[in-house]
Motif scaffolding. Structure first.
Motif, PDB file in Angstrom:
ATOM      1  N   VAL A   1      74.179 142.094 147.032  1.00  0.00           N
ATOM      2  CA  VAL A   1      74.597 142.886 148.425  1.00  0.00           C
ATOM      3  C   VAL A   1      73.739 142.051 149.549  1.00  0.00           C
ATOM      4  O   VAL A   1      74.145 141.701 150.622  1.00  0.00           O
ATOM      5  N   SER A   2      72.552 141.882 149.188  1.00  0.00           N
ATOM      6  CA  SER A   2      71.411 141.137 149.818  1.00  0.00           C
ATOM      7  C   SER A   2      71.908 139.848 150.240  1.00  0.00           C
ATOM      8  O   SER A   2      71.859 139.327 151.453  1.00  0.00           O
ATOM      9  N   LEU A   3      71.980 139.150 149.298  1.00  0.00           N
ATOM     10  CA  LEU A   3      72.508 137.672 149.243  1.00  0.00           C
ATOM     11  C   LEU A   3      73.822 137.373 150.127  1.00  0.00           C
ATOM     12  O   LEU A   3      73.810 136.668 150.943  1.00  0.00           O
ATOM     13  N   LEU A   4      74.725 138.490 150.153  1.00  0.00           N
ATOM     14  CA  LEU A   4      76.302 138.075 150.432  1.00  0.00           C
ATOM     15  C   LEU A   4      76.264 138.916 151.988  1.00  0.00           C
ATOM     16  O   LEU A   4      77.029 138.562 152.979  1.00  0.00           O
ATOM     17  N   GLY A   5      75.428 139.806 152.194  1.00  0.00           N
ATOM     18  CA  GLY A   5      75.272 140.564 153.457  1.00  0.00           C
ATOM     19  C   GLY A   5      76.629 141.768 153.382  1.00  0.00           C
ATOM     20  O   GLY A   5      76.599 141.944 154.581  1.00  0.00           O
ATOM     21  N   ARG A   6      77.125 141.704 152.433  1.00  0.00           N
ATOM     22  CA  ARG A   6      78.323 142.764 152.171  1.00  0.00           C
ATOM     23  C   ARG A   6      78.186 143.478 151.066  1.00  0.00           C
ATOM     24  O   ARG A   6      77.804 142.947 149.817  1.00  0.00           O
ATOM     25  N   ARG A   7      79.150 144.568 150.827  1.00  0.00           N
ATOM     26  CA  ARG A   7      79.362 145.184 149.664  1.00  0.00           C
ATOM     27  C   ARG A   7      80.669 144.722 148.875  1.00  0.00           C
ATOM     28  O   ARG A   7      80.740 144.686 147.599  1.00  0.00           O
ATOM     29  N   ASP A   8      81.764 144.381 149.494  1.00  0.00           N
ATOM     30  CA  ASP A   8      82.834 144.340 149.133  1.00  0.00           C
ATOM     31  C   ASP A   8      82.856 143.080 148.069  1.00  0.00           C
ATOM     32  O   ASP A   8      82.241 141.863 148.617  1.00  0.00           O
ATOM     33  N   GLY A   9      83.537 143.112 146.860  1.00  0.00           N
ATOM     34  CA  GLY A   9      83.681 141.850 146.112  1.00  0.00           C
ATOM     35  C   GLY A   9      82.346 141.762 145.382  1.00  0.00           C
ATOM     36  O   GLY A   9      82.274 141.006 144.363  1.00  0.00           O
ATOM     37  N   VAL A  10      81.288 142.489 145.670  1.00  0.00           N
ATOM     38  CA  VAL A  10      79.996 142.675 144.799  1.00  0.00           C
ATOM     39  C   VAL A  10      80.207 142.736 143.135  1.00  0.00           C
ATOM     40  O   VAL A  10      79.469 141.986 142.446  1.00  0.00           O
ATOM     41  N   ASP A  11      81.117 143.700 143.022  1.00  0.00           N
ATOM     42  CA  ASP A  11      81.365 144.121 141.570  1.00  0.00           C
ATOM     43  C   ASP A  11      81.701 143.179 140.735  1.00  0.00           C
ATOM     44  O   ASP A  11      81.775 142.832 139.626  1.00  0.00           O
ATOM     45  N   ASP A  12      82.852 142.305 141.446  1.00  0.00           N
ATOM     46  CA  ASP A  12      83.478 141.330 140.706  1.00  0.00           C
ATOM     47  C   ASP A  12      82.377 140.003 140.312  1.00  0.00           C
ATOM     48  O   ASP A  12      82.709 139.584 139.043  1.00  0.00           O
ATOM     49  N   PHE A  13      81.539 139.747 141.216  1.00  0.00           N
ATOM     50  CA  PHE A  13      80.423 138.794 141.056  1.00  0.00           C
ATOM     51  C   PHE A  13      79.591 139.305 139.843  1.00  0.00           C
ATOM     52  O   PHE A  13      79.053 138.573 138.941  1.00  0.00           O
ATOM     53  N   VAL A  14      79.251 140.385 139.989  1.00  0.00           N
ATOM     54  CA  VAL A  14      78.362 141.206 138.719  1.00  0.00           C
ATOM     55  C   VAL A  14      79.200 141.118 137.623  1.00  0.00           C
ATOM     56  O   VAL A  14      78.406 140.718 136.452  1.00  0.00           O
ATOM     57  N   GLN A  15      80.239 141.480 137.489  1.00  0.00           N
ATOM     58  CA  GLN A  15      81.131 141.343 136.158  1.00  0.00           C
ATOM     59  C   GLN A  15      81.210 139.950 135.847  1.00  0.00           C
ATOM     60  O   GLN A  15      80.851 139.402 134.682  1.00  0.00           O
ATOM     61  N   GLU A  16      81.493 138.894 136.710  1.00  0.00           N
ATOM     62  CA  GLU A  16      81.513 137.543 136.086  1.00  0.00           C
ATOM     63  C   GLU A  16      80.036 136.946 135.856  1.00  0.00           C
ATOM     64  O   GLU A  16      79.922 136.192 134.862  1.00  0.00           O
ATOM     65  N   THR A  17      79.092 137.610 136.289  1.00  0.00           N
ATOM     66  CA  THR A  17      77.730 136.980 136.049  1.00  0.00           C
ATOM     67  C   THR A  17      77.599 137.667 134.538  1.00  0.00           C
ATOM     68  O   THR A  17      77.131 136.666 133.624  1.00  0.00           O
ATOM     69  N   TRP A  18      77.590 138.863 134.125  1.00  0.00           N
ATOM     70  CA  TRP A  18      77.742 139.257 132.698  1.00  0.00           C
ATOM     71  C   TRP A  18      78.536 138.478 131.596  1.00  0.00           C
ATOM     72  O   TRP A  18      78.144 138.085 130.625  1.00  0.00           O
ATOM     73  N   LEU A  19      79.944 138.133 132.251  1.00  0.00           N
ATOM     74  CA  LEU A  19      80.593 137.291 131.313  1.00  0.00           C
ATOM     75  C   LEU A  19      79.987 135.840 131.170  1.00  0.00           C
ATOM     76  O   LEU A  19      80.009 135.278 130.114  1.00  0.00           O
ATOM     77  N   ARG A  20      79.337 135.287 132.160  1.00  0.00           N
ATOM     78  CA  ARG A  20      78.765 133.972 132.102  1.00  0.00           C
ATOM     79  C   ARG A  20      77.535 134.211 131.376  1.00  0.00           C
ATOM     80  O   ARG A  20      77.400 133.271 130.458  1.00  0.00           O
ATOM     81  N   VAL A  21      76.862 135.396 131.409  1.00  0.00           N
ATOM     82  CA  VAL A  21      75.605 135.520 130.390  1.00  0.00           C
ATOM     83  C   VAL A  21      76.054 135.426 128.912  1.00  0.00           C
ATOM     84  O   VAL A  21      75.548 134.890 128.174  1.00  0.00           O
ATOM     85  N   LEU A  22      77.085 136.142 128.743  1.00  0.00           N
ATOM     86  CA  LEU A  22      77.553 136.284 127.217  1.00  0.00           C
ATOM     87  C   LEU A  22      78.272 134.616 126.797  1.00  0.00           C
ATOM     88  O   LEU A  22      77.962 134.438 125.523  1.00  0.00           O
ATOM     89  N   GLU A  23      78.771 133.937 127.828  1.00  0.00           N
ATOM     90  CA  GLU A  23      79.376 132.541 127.403  1.00  0.00           C
ATOM     91  C   GLU A  23      78.330 131.640 127.237  1.00  0.00           C
ATOM     92  O   GLU A  23      78.214 130.858 126.374  1.00  0.00           O
ATOM     93  N   ARG A  24      77.378 131.609 128.186  1.00  0.00           N
ATOM     94  CA  ARG A  24      76.284 130.711 128.129  1.00  0.00           C
ATOM     95  C   ARG A  24      74.706 131.102 128.077  1.00  0.00           C
ATOM     96  O   ARG A  24      73.820 130.708 128.207  1.00  0.00           O
ATOM     97  N   GLY A  25      75.082 132.288 127.215  1.00  0.00           N
ATOM     98  CA  GLY A  25      73.549 132.933 126.817  1.00  0.00           C
ATOM     99  C   GLY A  25      72.471 132.026 126.051  1.00  0.00           C
ATOM    100  O   GLY A  25      71.501 131.938 125.685  1.00  0.00           O
ATOM    101  N   ARG A  26      73.238 131.010 125.176  1.00  0.00           N
ATOM    102  CA  ARG A  26      72.710 130.165 124.402  1.00  0.00           C
ATOM    103  C   ARG A  26      71.754 129.236 125.106  1.00  0.00           C
ATOM    104  O   ARG A  26      70.648 128.588 124.812  1.00  0.00           O
ATOM    105  N   SER A  27      72.183 128.983 126.469  1.00  0.00           N
ATOM    106  CA  SER A  27      71.370 128.058 127.152  1.00  0.00           C
ATOM    107  C   SER A  27      69.923 128.778 127.707  1.00  0.00           C
ATOM    108  O   SER A  27      68.846 128.087 128.276  1.00  0.00           O
ATOM    109  N   TYR A  28      69.593 129.980 127.427  1.00  0.00           N
ATOM    110  CA  TYR A  28      68.606 130.486 128.027  1.00  0.00           C
ATOM    111  C   TYR A  28      67.353 130.804 126.683  1.00  0.00           C
ATOM    112  O   TYR A  28      67.968 130.976 125.579  1.00  0.00           O
ATOM    113  N   ASP A  29      66.527 129.759 126.750  1.00  0.00           N
ATOM    114  CA  ASP A  29      65.608 129.541 125.709  1.00  0.00           C
ATOM    115  C   ASP A  29      64.631 130.666 125.505  1.00  0.00           C
ATOM    116  O   ASP A  29      63.930 130.482 124.453  1.00  0.00           O
ATOM    117  N   GLY A  30      64.292 131.461 126.168  1.00  0.00           N
ATOM    118  CA  GLY A  30      63.374 132.579 126.102  1.00  0.00           C
ATOM    119  C   GLY A  30      62.016 131.901 126.426  1.00  0.00           C
ATOM    120  O   GLY A  30      60.946 132.740 126.048  1.00  0.00           O
TER     121      GLY A  30
END
Length: 197
Positions: A47-76
């Motif tokens: 919300v702070s980055l975009l300056g608006r609330r609409d559509g943020v839920d979609d971006f959050v959901q896409e973020t979690w999908l990406r974390v699941l898909e590409r989580g192997r790239s996080y090395d810890g």
């Protein structure tokens, strides 16, 4: 499980290694814990980055999908937050590049516009005092790069180095953005720009 509040370095390293292992194994329990711990922070950041609330839920959901898909790239080897916020930032920026959007940053007079959605953001819903409302308004008057740096530093408590990784800029650039944002916010609040009521 993954609260980094006042934990020791060894504990943080252990948690980051558990997160990395869980993501590599696609462990649903680890992902559920991460979603529970970071969902609100992701919404607030986007919300702070975009300056608006609409559509943020979609971006959050896409973020979690990406974390699941590409989580192997996080090395810890480093904290999880900078990696997660970098994923969210890249998704939001990619979407903004693909879709022509009206600028919510300013109108023809150079004055900041209000968010396109009439829906209050989660941050607005949590506001209870005039001081908090003034702070939120003054943050919206800042340039997006300065607002993002301030939010990541003071709301998300990330270090300059971690912010540097997220935004893809040198540490000195991040420090400059924070300084300029604070200076602009301070000068705006002194002149009444922050919304005296």
């Amino acid at each position: 499980m993954f609260d980094y509040g006042l934990t020791s370095r060894a504990s943080v390293e252990s948690d980051t290694q558990r997160i990395a292992l869980g993501l590599r194994q696609r462990d649903v329990a680890v992902l559920d814990t991460l979603v529970e711990q970071y969902q609100y922070r992701l919404v607030r950041y986007l919300v702070s980055l975009l300056g608006r609330r609409d559509g943020v839920d979609d971006f959050v959901q896409e973020t979690w999908l990406r974390v699941l898909e590409r989580g192997r790239s996080y090395d810890g080897h480093s904290r999880f937050e900078p990696w997660l916020f970098r994923v969210a930032r890249n998704i939001a920026l990619d979407a903004m590049r693909k879709r022509p959007m009206l600028s919510l940053d300013s109108n023809e007079d150079g004055v900041r516009s209000s968010p396109a959605s009439g829906e209050p953001s989660p941050c607005k819903l949590a506001e209870r005092t005039k001081d908090t409302e003034r702070l939120a308004h003054s943050l919206q008057t800042l340039e997006p790069v300065n607002r993002e740096a301030l939010v990541l530093r003071f709301q998300e408590n990330l270090s300059l180095q971690e912010i540097s990784v997220i935004v893809g800029a040198h540490v000195s650039t991040v420090a400059s953005r924070i300084y300029r944002g604070l200076a602009r916010k301070h000068s705006g609040s002194l002149t009444g720009e922050a919304g005296d009521t």
